[in-house]
Design a protein around this motif. Structure first.
Motif, PDB file in Angstrom:
ATOM      1  N   GLY A   1     -99.323 -45.242 -12.912  1.00  0.00           N
ATOM      2  CA  GLY A   1    -100.496 -44.459 -13.276  1.00  0.00           C
ATOM      3  C   GLY A   1    -100.432 -43.808 -14.647  1.00  0.00           C
ATOM      4  O   GLY A   1    -101.398 -43.186 -15.073  1.00  0.00           O
ATOM      5  N   ALA A   2     -99.323 -43.929 -15.357  1.00  0.00           N
ATOM      6  CA  ALA A   2     -99.182 -43.345 -16.695  1.00  0.00           C
ATOM      7  C   ALA A   2     -99.329 -44.449 -17.741  1.00  0.00           C
ATOM      8  O   ALA A   2     -98.736 -45.522 -17.607  1.00  0.00           O
ATOM      9  N   THR A   3    -100.125 -44.175 -18.779  1.00  0.00           N
ATOM     10  CA  THR A   3    -100.377 -45.162 -19.827  1.00  0.00           C
ATOM     11  C   THR A   3     -99.763 -44.692 -21.137  1.00  0.00           C
ATOM     12  O   THR A   3     -99.949 -43.550 -21.540  1.00  0.00           O
ATOM     13  N   LYS A   4     -99.039 -45.602 -21.786  1.00  0.00           N
ATOM     14  CA  LYS A   4     -98.402 -45.333 -23.078  1.00  0.00           C
ATOM     15  C   LYS A   4     -98.697 -46.497 -24.017  1.00  0.00           C
ATOM     16  O   LYS A   4     -98.793 -47.640 -23.582  1.00  0.00           O
ATOM     17  N   THR A   5     -98.794 -46.186 -25.307  1.00  0.00           N
ATOM     18  CA  THR A   5     -98.861 -47.228 -26.317  1.00  0.00           C
ATOM     19  C   THR A   5     -97.436 -47.678 -26.585  1.00  0.00           C
ATOM     20  O   THR A   5     -96.552 -46.857 -26.821  1.00  0.00           O
ATOM     21  N   VAL A   6     -97.206 -48.986 -26.498  1.00  0.00           N
ATOM     22  CA  VAL A   6     -95.867 -49.541 -26.664  1.00  0.00           C
ATOM     23  C   VAL A   6     -95.908 -50.708 -27.651  1.00  0.00           C
ATOM     24  O   VAL A   6     -96.961 -51.295 -27.900  1.00  0.00           O
ATOM     25  N   ALA A   7     -94.760 -51.026 -28.198  1.00  0.00           N
ATOM     26  CA  ALA A   7     -94.588 -52.227 -29.024  1.00  0.00           C
ATOM     27  C   ALA A   7     -93.256 -52.840 -28.625  1.00  0.00           C
ATOM     28  O   ALA A   7     -92.249 -52.143 -28.539  1.00  0.00           O
ATOM     29  N   PHE A   8     -93.276 -54.115 -28.325  1.00  0.00           N
ATOM     30  CA  PHE A   8     -92.047 -54.787 -27.944  1.00  0.00           C
ATOM     31  C   PHE A   8     -92.048 -56.208 -28.474  1.00  0.00           C
ATOM     32  O   PHE A   8     -93.093 -56.793 -28.724  1.00  0.00           O
ATOM     33  N   PRO A   9     -90.838 -56.769 -28.674  1.00  0.00           N
ATOM     34  CA  PRO A   9     -90.741 -58.117 -29.228  1.00  0.00           C
ATOM     35  C   PRO A   9     -91.255 -59.156 -28.238  1.00  0.00           C
ATOM     36  O   PRO A   9     -91.041 -59.040 -27.033  1.00  0.00           O
ATOM     37  N   ILE A  10     -91.931 -60.148 -28.794  1.00  0.00           N
ATOM     38  CA  ILE A  10     -92.507 -61.208 -27.975  1.00  0.00           C
ATOM     39  C   ILE A  10     -92.459 -62.508 -28.760  1.00  0.00           C
ATOM     40  O   ILE A  10     -92.465 -62.500 -29.988  1.00  0.00           O
ATOM     41  N   SER A  11     -92.406 -63.605 -28.046  1.00  0.00           N
ATOM     42  CA  SER A  11     -92.448 -64.928 -28.663  1.00  0.00           C
ATOM     43  C   SER A  11     -93.537 -65.734 -27.982  1.00  0.00           C
ATOM     44  O   SER A  11     -93.569 -65.802 -26.743  1.00  0.00           O
ATOM     45  N   ILE A  12     -94.421 -66.323 -28.770  1.00  0.00           N
ATOM     46  CA  ILE A  12     -95.473 -67.180 -28.231  1.00  0.00           C
ATOM     47  C   ILE A  12     -95.347 -68.539 -28.901  1.00  0.00           C
ATOM     48  O   ILE A  12     -95.475 -68.650 -30.120  1.00  0.00           O
TER      49      ILE A  12
ATOM     50  N   ASP B   1     -92.912 -65.272 -23.995  1.00  0.00           N
ATOM     51  CA  ASP B   1     -91.691 -64.636 -23.509  1.00  0.00           C
ATOM     52  C   ASP B   1     -91.554 -63.260 -24.141  1.00  0.00           C
ATOM     53  O   ASP B   1     -91.757 -63.108 -25.349  1.00  0.00           O
ATOM     54  N   GLY B   2     -91.204 -62.278 -23.326  1.00  0.00           N
ATOM     55  CA  GLY B   2     -90.958 -60.932 -23.821  1.00  0.00           C
ATOM     56  C   GLY B   2     -89.817 -60.297 -23.056  1.00  0.00           C
ATOM     57  O   GLY B   2     -89.538 -60.659 -21.910  1.00  0.00           O
ATOM     58  N   ASN B   3     -89.153 -59.347 -23.697  1.00  0.00           N
ATOM     59  CA  ASN B   3     -88.000 -58.693 -23.102  1.00  0.00           C
ATOM     60  C   ASN B   3     -87.894 -57.299 -23.726  1.00  0.00           C
ATOM     61  O   ASN B   3     -87.803 -57.190 -24.939  1.00  0.00           O
ATOM     62  N   GLU B   4     -87.926 -56.255 -22.903  1.00  0.00           N
ATOM     63  CA  GLU B   4     -87.893 -54.900 -23.441  1.00  0.00           C
ATOM     64  C   GLU B   4     -87.274 -53.938 -22.440  1.00  0.00           C
ATOM     65  O   GLU B   4     -87.352 -54.147 -21.225  1.00  0.00           O
ATOM     66  N   THR B   5     -86.663 -52.876 -22.949  1.00  0.00           N
ATOM     67  CA  THR B   5     -86.153 -51.812 -22.090  1.00  0.00           C
ATOM     68  C   THR B   5     -87.176 -50.678 -22.037  1.00  0.00           C
ATOM     69  O   THR B   5     -87.851 -50.396 -23.023  1.00  0.00           O
ATOM     70  N   ILE B   6     -87.257 -50.076 -20.885  1.00  0.00           N
ATOM     71  CA  ILE B   6     -88.225 -48.999 -20.639  1.00  0.00           C
ATOM     72  C   ILE B   6     -87.512 -47.888 -19.885  1.00  0.00           C
ATOM     73  O   ILE B   6     -86.719 -48.157 -18.979  1.00  0.00           O
ATOM     74  N   LYS B   7     -87.815 -46.651 -20.255  1.00  0.00           N
ATOM     75  CA  LYS B   7     -87.298 -45.509 -19.501  1.00  0.00           C
ATOM     76  C   LYS B   7     -88.320 -45.143 -18.426  1.00  0.00           C
ATOM     77  O   LYS B   7     -89.482 -44.867 -18.735  1.00  0.00           O
ATOM     78  N   MET B   8     -87.880 -45.099 -17.188  1.00  0.00           N
ATOM     79  CA  MET B   8     -88.775 -44.744 -16.092  1.00  0.00           C
ATOM     80  C   MET B   8     -89.347 -43.345 -16.290  1.00  0.00           C
ATOM     81  O   MET B   8     -90.523 -43.104 -16.020  1.00  0.00           O
ATOM     82  N   SER B   9     -88.526 -42.430 -16.785  1.00  0.00           N
ATOM     83  CA  SER B   9     -88.963 -41.041 -16.955  1.00  0.00           C
ATOM     84  C   SER B   9     -90.128 -40.921 -17.937  1.00  0.00           C
ATOM     85  O   SER B   9     -90.947 -40.012 -17.815  1.00  0.00           O
ATOM     86  N   GLU B  10     -90.235 -41.849 -18.892  1.00  0.00           N
ATOM     87  CA  GLU B  10     -91.346 -41.798 -19.848  1.00  0.00           C
ATOM     88  C   GLU B  10     -92.693 -42.101 -19.187  1.00  0.00           C
ATOM     89  O   GLU B  10     -93.741 -41.828 -19.761  1.00  0.00           O
ATOM     90  N   PHE B  11     -92.656 -42.665 -17.998  1.00  0.00           N
ATOM     91  CA  PHE B  11     -93.880 -42.966 -17.255  1.00  0.00           C
ATOM     92  C   PHE B  11     -94.018 -42.072 -16.033  1.00  0.00           C
ATOM     93  O   PHE B  11     -94.752 -42.379 -15.102  1.00  0.00           O
ATOM     94  N   GLY B  12     -93.280 -40.946 -16.034  1.00  0.00           N
ATOM     95  CA  GLY B  12     -93.395 -39.968 -14.957  1.00  0.00           C
ATOM     96  C   GLY B  12     -92.813 -40.438 -13.637  1.00  0.00           C
ATOM     97  O   GLY B  12     -93.159 -39.903 -12.583  1.00  0.00           O
ATOM     98  N   MET B  13     -91.923 -41.405 -13.685  1.00  0.00           N
ATOM     99  CA  MET B  13     -91.329 -41.934 -12.464  1.00  0.00           C
ATOM    100  C   MET B  13     -90.013 -41.214 -12.160  1.00  0.00           C
ATOM    101  O   MET B  13     -89.256 -40.897 -13.066  1.00  0.00           O
TER     102      MET B  13
END
Length: 178
Positions: A122-133, A143-155
């Motif tokens: 339910g939390a929305t953030k603007t993100v940028a992550f590496p991707i290959s098309i 293909d994409g691969n990124e790390t995310i912190k759960m706490s940044e989305f209130g989890m």
């Protein structure tokens, strides 16, 4: 009267120039998707996978525009079983936010950064992550691969008997669309 005729002629000329470009636009829909989420805990590393997601976009020149990617939370399955899934669904707030979604105005073909809005729990953030098309015929492999912190989305980090998972998860996606 001459002005009206000139405007109509100009409209016809511009329309005939733009119509071939518009008809070349390829609307993409996924043929297959694969999502893998990797996490850690003091007891064991863990993984969740999913193959049921929705992707759409429109090829426009060297980019895919109007990108939407939606993953139903409850379609993610844990290798460690139903207890892990329940804890993950609770952390993802699946009852109130049943989908994880990413939207972007445009993503360039080749290797680039995808910038857009990511909504998790339910939390929305603007993100940028590496991707290959990669384009193969009329098919696009994303293909994409990124790390995310759960706490940044209130989890809250899932846990068992006071032992909690790590805050950082790695998300890997693969979409084949045509």
């Amino acid at each position: 009267m001459k002005t009206t005729k000139h405007l109509m002629a100009l409209s016809l000329v511009l329309g005939s120039m733009l119509m071939p470009q518009l008809s070349n636009a390829q609307r993409l829909v996924q043929k297959s998707t694969a999502i893998t989420i990797f996490g850690t805990s003091p007891m064991h590393d863990w993984e969740m996978t999913g193959t049921n997601a929705n992707f759409s976009g429109t090829v426009s020149g060297n980019a895919i525009t109007n990108v939407t990617f939606t993953v139903p939370v409850r379609n993610l399955k844990a290798e460690k079983g139903k207890t892990m899934e329940k804890k993950a669904y609770d952390a993802l707030k699946a009852d109130k936010a049943p989908n994880i979604s990413f939207t972007a105005t445009s993503i360039n073909l080749g290797k680039s950064n995808a910038t857009g809005k990511l909504t998790i729990a339910g939390a929305t953030k603007t993100v940028a992550f590496p991707i290959s098309i990669v384009k193969k015929g009329n098919t696009y492999i994303i293909d994409g691969n990124e790390t995310i912190k759960m706490s940044e989305f209130g989890m809250e980090r899932p846990g068992f008997m006071g032992i909690k998972t790590g805050d950082v998860v790695t998300v890997k996606i693969n979409v084949v669309a045509d």
